[in-house]
Design a protein around this motif. Structure first.
Motif, PDB file in Angstrom:
ATOM      1  N   LYS A 149       0.823  -1.206   0.000  1.00 25.20           N
ATOM      2  CA  LYS A 149       0.000   0.000   0.000  1.00 25.20           C
ATOM      3  C   LYS A 149       0.860   1.260   0.000  1.00 25.20           C
ATOM      4  O   LYS A 149       0.615   2.199  -0.759  1.00 25.20           O
ATOM      5  CB  LYS A 149      -0.917  -0.006   1.219  1.00 25.20           C
ATOM      6  N   ILE A 178       1.184   0.425  -4.578  1.00 21.59           N
ATOM      7  CA  ILE A 178      -0.140   0.369  -5.184  1.00 21.59           C
ATOM      8  C   ILE A 178      -0.391   1.523  -6.147  1.00 21.59           C
ATOM      9  O   ILE A 178      -1.068   1.354  -7.166  1.00 21.59           O
ATOM     10  CB  ILE A 178      -1.253   0.287  -4.113  1.00 21.59           C
ATOM     11  N   ALA A 231      -7.908  -9.947  -2.542  1.00 24.61           N
ATOM     12  CA  ALA A 231      -7.325  -8.676  -2.128  1.00 24.61           C
ATOM     13  C   ALA A 231      -8.116  -8.117  -0.951  1.00 24.61           C
ATOM     14  O   ALA A 231      -9.245  -8.535  -0.679  1.00 24.61           O
ATOM     15  CB  ALA A 231      -7.350  -7.689  -3.289  1.00 24.61           C
ATOM     16  N   GLN A 266      -7.874  -2.522  -1.275  1.00 22.93           N
ATOM     17  CA  GLN A 266      -7.261  -2.735  -2.579  1.00 22.93           C
ATOM     18  C   GLN A 266      -8.326  -2.928  -3.651  1.00 22.93           C
ATOM     19  O   GLN A 266      -8.218  -2.385  -4.751  1.00 22.93           O
ATOM     20  CB  GLN A 266      -6.333  -3.943  -2.537  1.00 22.93           C
ATOM     21  N   TYR A 315      -8.772  -0.675  -7.037  1.00 20.24           N
ATOM     22  CA  TYR A 315      -8.711  -1.225  -8.385  1.00 20.24           C
ATOM     23  C   TYR A 315     -10.014  -0.997  -9.156  1.00 20.24           C
ATOM     24  O   TYR A 315      -9.976  -0.773 -10.372  1.00 20.24           O
ATOM     25  CB  TYR A 315      -8.393  -2.721  -8.329  1.00 20.24           C
TER      26      TYR A 315
END
Length: 229
Positions: free
Chosen positions: A77, A81, A110, A114, A118
């Motif tokens: 993270k 990311i 995930a 996350q 995404y």
């Protein structure tokens, strides 16, 4: 039987993140004095910490698995990311599937954070019917939990009416245990041999190649038989 839903893995399938996950795991392993080459770590990507850590460090207990998994998630993270990009064609493939009246499901282990990142990165919020996260399951891939949960969220849809699209042997193995066939993409950098041995019904270089071949793909059989919703 017509395909009514497609369950998409995210990491390595829709977004180019596998190498970043390797880098985050390597930092965690270095922190405890464990040494692995990148390929060894990569070959475990697709598993959650509950499966990955015991494979590489079998002497650690469950509490340590969780501790290392949390550390990897924090490093990913904080450092990686924001560097993850969608694969070309990812959004358009999701849209094509949805426009054919087939439900789009993100079936990933995930974290919820996350997943939400995404979904926004893919500009896919309006395209997705259901999602899964690590919070939904006790065991991650290659256990079948993720796909079993995803299937359970699709009322009235059976395993033979679903396809999985994934990039790792663990996606394919988990789907197979749930009675679901898998189209594999090479974008996760696993070998054709590994993907075929796991049971992939067809291979494509990436989601853009699958989109280009959509009309001849295993998904297309649904297009003429599923009513748009």
């Amino acid at each position: 039987m017509a395909v009514k839903a497609v369950l998409f893995d995210i990491d390595g399938t829709l977004v180019d993140s596998n190498d970043f996950h390797v880098a985050a795991w390597q930092e965690v392993f270095r922190g405890i004095g464990a040494t692995f080459d990148d390929q060894t770590v990569h070959d475990q990507i697709g598993k959650g910490a509950d499966m990955l850590v015991p494979t590489l460090l079998p002497d650690l207990d469950e509490a340590e698995h969780q501790k290392l998994g949390s550390a990897q998630g924090a490093i990913f993270k904080d450092r990686f990311i924001d560097r993850v990009k969608p694969f070309p064609g990812a959004h358009d493939l999701l849209a094509r599937v949805r426009d054919d009246g087939i439900r789009v499901v993100l079936a990933s282990s995930a974290s919820a954070e996350q997943r939400d990142h995404y979904v926004d990165l893919l500009d896919a919020r309006v395209l997705i019917s259901k999602t899964t996260t690590a919070d939904d399951v006790e065991n991650t891939k290659p256990a079948p939990d993720i796909f079993a949960v995803a299937l359970g969220k699709l009322d009235g849809v059976s395993a033979d009416e679903v396809l999985v699209i994934g990039d790792t042997p663990y996606d394919i193995e988990a789907a197979r245990k749930s009675g679901i066939a898998t189209i594999a993409v090479r974008s996760g950098k696993f070998t054709d041999q590994a993907l075929r041995a796991a049971g992939a019904i067809k291979l494509y270089d990436d989601v853009a190649a699958l989109l280009d071949d959509y009309d001849a793909s295993p998904i297309a059989a649904a297009s003429a038989t599923v009513e748009p919703r």
